[in-house]
Design a protein around this motif. Structure first.
Motif, mmCIF file in Angstrom:
data_model
loop_
_atom_site.group_PDB
_atom_site.id
_atom_site.type_symbol
_atom_site.label_atom_id
_atom_site.label_comp_id
_atom_site.label_asym_id
_atom_site.label_seq_id
_atom_site.Cartn_x
_atom_site.Cartn_y
_atom_site.Cartn_z
ATOM 1 N N TYR A 385 -26.692 8.093 -2.098
ATOM 2 C CA TYR A 385 -26.822 8.750 -0.796
ATOM 3 C C TYR A 385 -25.465 8.864 -0.095
ATOM 4 C CZ TYR A 385 -31.858 8.671 -1.225
ATOM 5 O OH TYR A 385 -33.151 8.908 -1.661
ATOM 6 N N PHE A 386 -24.418 8.566 -0.840
ATOM 7 C CA PHE A 386 -23.075 8.676 -0.264
ATOM 8 C C PHE A 386 -22.790 10.099 0.198
ATOM 9 C CE2 PHE A 386 -18.632 9.919 -0.856
ATOM 10 C CZ PHE A 386 -17.983 9.008 -0.026
ATOM 11 N N TYR A 387 -23.181 11.075 -0.632
ATOM 12 C CA TYR A 387 -22.845 12.465 -0.316
ATOM 13 C C TYR A 387 -23.430 12.942 1.013
ATOM 14 C CZ TYR A 387 -22.781 17.531 -0.412
ATOM 15 O OH TYR A 387 -22.619 18.841 -0.058
ATOM 16 N N PRO A 388 -24.745 12.825 1.276
ATOM 17 C CA PRO A 388 -25.237 13.314 2.566
ATOM 18 C C PRO A 388 -24.646 12.565 3.758
ATOM 19 C CG PRO A 388 -26.980 12.180 1.355
ATOM 20 C CD PRO A 388 -25.850 12.379 0.408
ATOM 21 N N ILE A 389 -24.343 11.262 3.580
ATOM 22 C CA ILE A 389 -23.733 10.508 4.685
ATOM 23 C C ILE A 389 -22.325 11.028 4.958
ATOM 24 C CG2 ILE A 389 -22.898 8.236 5.391
ATOM 25 C CD1 ILE A 389 -25.235 7.064 3.704
ATOM 26 N N TYR A 390 -21.535 11.150 3.892
ATOM 27 C CA TYR A 390 -20.183 11.693 4.044
ATOM 28 C C TYR A 390 -20.225 13.116 4.593
ATOM 29 C CZ TYR A 390 -16.863 15.042 2.155
ATOM 30 O OH TYR A 390 -16.048 16.137 2.002
ATOM 31 N N PHE A 391 -21.169 13.917 4.088
ATOM 32 C CA PHE A 391 -21.248 15.316 4.490
ATOM 33 C C PHE A 391 -21.589 15.452 5.964
ATOM 34 C CE2 PHE A 391 -23.153 19.718 3.640
ATOM 35 C CZ PHE A 391 -21.900 20.301 3.518
ATOM 36 N N ALA A 392 -22.453 14.550 6.467
ATOM 37 C CA ALA A 392 -22.787 14.571 7.891
ATOM 38 C C ALA A 392 -21.549 14.304 8.737
ATOM 39 C CB ALA A 392 -23.869 13.541 8.192
ATOM 40 N N VAL A 393 -20.734 13.336 8.318
ATOM 41 C CA VAL A 393 -19.488 13.027 9.043
ATOM 42 C C VAL A 393 -18.546 14.227 8.995
ATOM 43 C CG1 VAL A 393 -17.445 11.545 9.072
ATOM 44 C CG2 VAL A 393 -19.698 10.554 8.633
ATOM 45 N N LEU A 394 -18.418 14.843 7.815
ATOM 46 C CA LEU A 394 -17.544 16.007 7.653
ATOM 47 C C LEU A 394 -17.983 17.153 8.556
ATOM 48 C CD1 LEU A 394 -15.319 17.554 5.991
ATOM 49 C CD2 LEU A 394 -17.176 18.285 4.494
ATOM 50 N N LEU A 395 -19.293 17.435 8.579
ATOM 51 C CA LEU A 395 -19.776 18.560 9.372
ATOM 52 C C LEU A 395 -19.655 18.299 10.866
ATOM 53 C CD1 LEU A 395 -22.923 19.705 7.351
ATOM 54 C CD2 LEU A 395 -20.656 20.755 7.413
ATOM 55 N N ILE A 396 -19.858 17.068 11.282
ATOM 56 C CA ILE A 396 -19.676 16.747 12.702
ATOM 57 C C ILE A 396 -18.212 16.911 13.091
ATOM 58 C CG2 ILE A 396 -19.729 14.869 14.389
ATOM 59 C CD1 ILE A 396 -22.286 13.886 12.972
ATOM 60 N N HIS A 397 -17.316 16.457 12.227
ATOM 61 C CA HIS A 397 -15.881 16.629 12.503
ATOM 62 C C HIS A 397 -15.520 18.105 12.548
ATOM 63 C CE1 HIS A 397 -11.604 17.000 11.149
ATOM 64 N NE2 HIS A 397 -11.458 16.167 12.148
ATOM 65 N N ARG A 398 -16.057 18.885 11.611
ATOM 66 C CA ARG A 398 -15.773 20.321 11.589
ATOM 67 C C ARG A 398 -16.340 21.002 12.835
ATOM 68 N NH1 ARG A 398 -16.522 23.772 6.183
ATOM 69 N NH2 ARG A 398 -14.822 22.364 5.661
ATOM 70 N N GLN A 399 -17.535 20.577 13.240
ATOM 71 C CA GLN A 399 -18.157 21.143 14.442
ATOM 72 C C GLN A 399 -17.304 20.851 15.685
ATOM 73 O OE1 GLN A 399 -20.386 18.457 16.407
ATOM 74 N NE2 GLN A 399 -19.750 19.793 18.060
ATOM 75 N N LEU A 400 -16.766 19.634 15.779
ATOM 76 C CA LEU A 400 -15.924 19.278 16.918
ATOM 77 C C LEU A 400 -14.632 20.094 16.928
ATOM 78 C CD1 LEU A 400 -16.413 15.399 16.888
ATOM 79 C CD2 LEU A 400 -17.333 17.026 18.558
ATOM 80 N N ARG A 401 -14.043 20.284 15.748
ATOM 81 C CA ARG A 401 -12.821 21.090 15.650
ATOM 82 C C ARG A 401 -13.095 22.533 16.052
ATOM 83 N NH1 ARG A 401 -10.502 21.311 10.042
ATOM 84 N NH2 ARG A 401 -8.722 22.219 11.090
ATOM 85 N N ASP A 402 -14.210 23.056 15.561
ATOM 86 C CA ASP A 402 -14.566 24.445 15.850
ATOM 87 C C ASP A 402 -14.810 24.645 17.340
ATOM 88 O OD1 ASP A 402 -15.301 27.128 15.017
ATOM 89 O OD2 ASP A 402 -17.345 26.581 15.521
ATOM 90 N N GLU A 403 -15.487 23.695 17.958
ATOM 91 C CA GLU A 403 -15.804 23.845 19.380
ATOM 92 C C GLU A 403 -14.570 23.633 20.264
ATOM 93 O OE1 GLU A 403 -19.378 22.176 20.801
ATOM 94 O OE2 GLU A 403 -20.570 22.909 19.117
#
Length: 430
Positions: A385-403
């Motif tokens: 389950y490493f991938y979905p956990i890491y991916f959630a962190v990545l997408l939140i970081h990307r969302q913050l950068r985008d906003e």
């Protein structure tokens, strides 16, 4: 416009600046190997007993033979041969040339579209090999895993140095976030925005071809290894992972032009962050579920198979529907008559449909698909389950950068928009 005006100095660091860039560069490289040695047949478990890890780690790092074992000449030849195949396929396979978004120079980068053709050719050659020579002919990726990983890391490091040197060419357009003047930071984050060799755009090429297609080929190799061990068949869980992830990759490659409006292409430079992510992280981390299922063969049964299928299908539906609305709107179409607001700069922001539920509904679909891939491995270990956990962190970081970028671009209009669409990703949660 002068060179300093076109390529201003970067004054704001991400990832805690040069120290963070250095630690992340080392950390992600270490993690690719750790996910193998911490979840493999020879490790004693997935993960191995926690009390054994410190002693094994210190003894391995102090051993010359361990470091030498990371390189495998045959594995390296497989990887570099694969990369060369991708370049030749890009050159020889037919494909349209399309323009990207408008650059600061007023021009547009041009890209050749044939990633999906490369994917089909790769699958055809792979299927032909397995049909002619049997499942055992395609287990070499499993057998030479560490050597192939090391070759990919070497390629990623080499390309990061290459594109950093290329960024000093006269007239080169730099990434606004990668021109700090600090070598470590700029090498990691990416100094050049669109490094090219001839007509080959290195950033978009690496984003879609060598790593993404290799991810599917790795999964096929894992399925072949399992089939050899089981006498010619594979488990329902392996089928789910194989089909789900192959479909995900095929969808991205088929919709290749959509890549050219993403933040990776329009904003980020090409440095070690992207070269390592594209060439090493994606194929060797994202395929963890398939590799785990080789030596932990899970039979889900019809009920659990249906549940996992529905989670993945729901995620794909949200992901594709949301991206479809966005791409239609960006291309001047609005078949659903979606509501939108117009900013002072003239830009239009969707406020209904999937984009009325949250500001990043496509990320929700992505996360559901990632979760379904891990659910296919069962619930005996957290490692898969490493991938979905890491991916959630990545997408939140990307969302913050985008906003953050949108807030600077639209000013007061962005505040008005966030009141119309208050949820960042998941309604009533985040």
């Amino acid at each position: 416009m002068t060179a300093s005006e076109l390529n201003p100095r970067t004054k704001h660091y991400e990832f805690l600046g040069p120290p963070g860039a250095f630690l992340i560069s080392v950390g992600v490289t270490f993690m690719v190997y750790a996910l193998y040695f911490g979840c493999s047949e020879t490790s004693g478990g997935c993960p191995p007993p926690l009390e054994l890890i410190p002693q094994r780690l210190t003894s391995s790092l102090a051993s010359k033979s361990f470091w030498l074992s990371l390189f495998d000449a045959k594995g390296a030849s497989y990887y570099f041969g694969w990369y060369a195949f991708c370049v030749v396929a890009w050159m020889l396979l037919p494909g349209d040339w399309v323009e990207g978004t408008v650059l600061r120079t007023g021009g547009k980068q041009v890209y050749k579209i044939n990633a999906f053709s490369t994917f089909l050719l790769s699958l055809g050659l792979t299927a032909g090999t397995i049909w002619r020579f049997g499942f055992g002919s395609f287990t070499f990726i499993y057998e030479h895993w560490v050597g192939i990983v090391t070759a990919a890391v070497i390629m990623a490091i080499g390309q990061a140095f290459l594109v950093y040197a290329m960024s000093f060419r006269s007239g080169e357009l730099l990434a606004l976030g990668g021109n700090s003047g600090n070598f470590i930071y700029d090498w990691f984050i990416g100094r050049g925005l669109n490094p090219t060799i001839g007509y080959l755009d290195l950033k978009s090429f690496n984003e879609l071809r060598p790593g993404l297609i290799l991810w599917v080929l790795i999964n096929i190799s894992m399925a072949c290894e399992q089939a050899v061990r089981r006498g010619g068949n594979i488990t329902d869980s392996m089928w789910l992972v194989l089909v789900f992830q192959a479909w995900y990759v095929a969808d991205g490659l088929y919709n290749e032009p959509a890549l050219f409006t993403t933040i990776d292409i329009t904003t980020d430079g090409f440095g070690y962050m992207l070269s390592f992510g594209d060439l090493a992280w994606v194929p060797f981390v994202y395929s963890l579920q398939a590799r785990y299922l080789v030596f932990n063969q899970v039979e889900l049964g019809p009920i659990m198979t249906t549940v996992v299928f529905l989670v993945n299908a729901s995620g794909y539906w949200i992901f594709r529907a949301a991206n479809g609305e966005k791409n239609d709107f960006r291309n001047g179409r609005n078949p659903k008559n979606l509501k939108f607001m117009t900013t002072a700069s003239g830009s239009k922001l969707l406020t209904s449909g999937w984009w009325g539920f949250s500001r990043h509904p496509n990320y929700v679909g992505d996360l559901l698909m990632a979760l379904s891939w891990s659910m296919a491995t069962g619930f005996n270990t957290p490692v898969t389950y490493f991938y979905p956990i890491y991916f959630a962190v990545l997408l939140i970081h990307r969302q913050l950068r985008d906003e953050e970028k949108c807030s600077k671009k639209y000013g007061a209009d962005w505040e008005k928009y966030t009141k119309l669409v208050p949820w960042r990703m998941i309604p009533y949660v985040y």
